[in-house]
Write a protein that holds these residues in place. Structure first.
Motif, PDB file in Angstrom:
ATOM      1  N   SER A   2      32.081  35.303 -26.939  1.00  0.00           N
ATOM      2  CA  SER A   2      33.033  35.447 -25.848  1.00  0.00           C
ATOM      3  C   SER A   2      34.397  35.863 -26.388  1.00  0.00           C
ATOM      4  O   SER A   2      34.768  35.518 -27.515  1.00  0.00           O
ATOM      5  N   ASP A   6      35.447  29.110 -26.762  1.00  0.00           N
ATOM      6  CA  ASP A   6      34.813  28.107 -25.915  1.00  0.00           C
ATOM      7  C   ASP A   6      35.692  26.860 -25.885  1.00  0.00           C
ATOM      8  O   ASP A   6      36.319  26.503 -26.883  1.00  0.00           O
ATOM      9  N   GLN A  32      28.802  25.483 -17.896  1.00  0.00           N
ATOM     10  CA  GLN A  32      28.416  26.564 -18.806  1.00  0.00           C
ATOM     11  C   GLN A  32      28.964  27.900 -18.337  1.00  0.00           C
ATOM     12  O   GLN A  32      29.444  28.036 -17.221  1.00  0.00           O
ATOM     13  N   GLY A  33      28.857  28.895 -19.222  1.00  0.00           N
ATOM     14  CA  GLY A  33      29.192  30.269 -18.888  1.00  0.00           C
ATOM     15  C   GLY A  33      30.590  30.440 -18.338  1.00  0.00           C
ATOM     16  O   GLY A  33      31.572  29.955 -18.911  1.00  0.00           O
ATOM     17  N   PRO A  34      30.708  31.132 -17.201  1.00  0.00           N
ATOM     18  CA  PRO A  34      32.032  31.443 -16.663  1.00  0.00           C
ATOM     19  C   PRO A  34      32.821  30.206 -16.251  1.00  0.00           C
ATOM     20  O   PRO A  34      34.051  30.223 -16.269  1.00  0.00           O
ATOM     21  N   ARG A  36      33.169  27.605 -17.957  1.00  0.00           N
ATOM     22  CA  ARG A  36      33.905  27.193 -19.163  1.00  0.00           C
ATOM     23  C   ARG A  36      35.131  28.082 -19.363  1.00  0.00           C
ATOM     24  O   ARG A  36      36.179  27.616 -19.795  1.00  0.00           O
ATOM     25  N   VAL A  37      35.000  29.363 -19.056  1.00  0.00           N
ATOM     26  CA  VAL A  37      36.154  30.274 -19.145  1.00  0.00           C
ATOM     27  C   VAL A  37      37.224  29.822 -18.168  1.00  0.00           C
ATOM     28  O   VAL A  37      38.408  29.736 -18.506  1.00  0.00           O
ATOM     29  N   PHE A  81      24.538  37.045 -18.322  1.00  0.00           N
ATOM     30  CA  PHE A  81      24.469  35.588 -18.202  1.00  0.00           C
ATOM     31  C   PHE A  81      24.040  35.198 -16.794  1.00  0.00           C
ATOM     32  O   PHE A  81      23.189  34.337 -16.613  1.00  0.00           O
ATOM     33  N   THR A 165      33.991  37.682 -14.332  1.00  0.00           N
ATOM     34  CA  THR A 165      34.401  36.759 -15.390  1.00  0.00           C
ATOM     35  C   THR A 165      33.493  36.916 -16.603  1.00  0.00           C
ATOM     36  O   THR A 165      33.972  37.020 -17.740  1.00  0.00           O
ATOM     37  N   ILE A 166      32.196  36.959 -16.362  1.00  0.00           N
ATOM     38  CA  ILE A 166      31.231  37.120 -17.457  1.00  0.00           C
ATOM     39  C   ILE A 166      31.499  38.418 -18.214  1.00  0.00           C
ATOM     40  O   ILE A 166      31.532  38.434 -19.450  1.00  0.00           O
ATOM     41  N   GLU A 170      33.217  38.702 -21.815  1.00  0.00           N
ATOM     42  CA  GLU A 170      32.026  38.898 -22.641  1.00  0.00           C
ATOM     43  C   GLU A 170      31.296  37.582 -22.902  1.00  0.00           C
ATOM     44  O   GLU A 170      30.980  37.234 -24.044  1.00  0.00           O
ATOM     45  N   VAL A 171      31.031  36.858 -21.810  1.00  0.00           N
ATOM     46  CA  VAL A 171      30.289  35.607 -21.921  1.00  0.00           C
ATOM     47  C   VAL A 171      28.838  35.964 -22.252  1.00  0.00           C
ATOM     48  O   VAL A 171      28.168  36.645 -21.470  1.00  0.00           O
TER      49      VAL A 171
END
Length: 183
Positions: A2, A6, A32-34, A36-37, A81, A165-166, A170-171
């Motif tokens: 990413s 993280d 998880q994934g976005p 967390r962003v 993702f 977001t992903i 770059e998740v």
């Protein structure tokens, strides 16, 4: 990897930790994934995760149809993702695996059920053309009802945010998983 490091839940400020805990203890059960962003902005994470919980678990669309809308959105954005998480859920909920694969590759899926046809036509037309024709709109309302069509647009918008977001950050798909939209 990413573009944004993280998050470590132990280092979150009280506002971020409260949002993290709300997500983890909610229907998702995992952060998880976005999501967390988004925790880099707890205010955004809080509002977006609440909308997401409604869009995923609270609408009048059965899981099969909401997952169809989600994977159409994921394929449109080529969001690996999102696809990785939602394609299996859609298949488990009753979507035809052949149709799911067609959506992933950009082919026209063969959908036997009228409600699936209505969701696919509406979602793909809105994403592709940024508008929905009167005929597609009328068919969706006839098959699904006006309330459900409003909620369908909410799902498409929310998962557009997820996909952006992903893609922007770059998740990656989880370690060991295959990227579904690899060049």
């Amino acid at each position: 990897m990413s573009r944004i490091p993280d998050i470590d839940p132990a280092t979150l400020n009280p506002e971020g930790r409260a949002v993290y805990d709300a997500i983890a203890s909610g229907p998702r059960g995992v952060v998880q994934g976005p999501l967390r962003v988004w925790l880099n902005s707890p205010g955004l994470a809080d509002k977006a995760q609440a909308l997401g919980a409604f869009c995923r678990y609270g609408t009048s669309l059965p899981t099969r149809l909401s997952e169809l809308a989600i994977i159409v959105t994921g394929a449109h954005w080529r969001s690996g993702f999102e696809w990785h998480v939602h394609a299996p859920i859609g298949i488990e909920a009753g979507l035809d695996p052949v149709a799911v694969e067609a959506i992933r590759t950009g082919a026209e899926p063969v959908l036997e059920k009228a409600d699936e046809q209505a969701v696919y036509a509406f979602a793909s037309e809105l994403l592709r053309n940024r508008v929905v024709s009167q005929a597609t709109y009328d068919r969706a309302v006839e098959v699904l009802g006006a309330k459900t069509v409003v909620e369908l647009v909410g799902i498409l918008g929310y998962y557009g945010l997820i996909s952006m977001t992903i893609n922007a950050f770059e998740v990656p798909v989880p370690e060991g998983a295959k990227e579904p939209f690899a060049p």
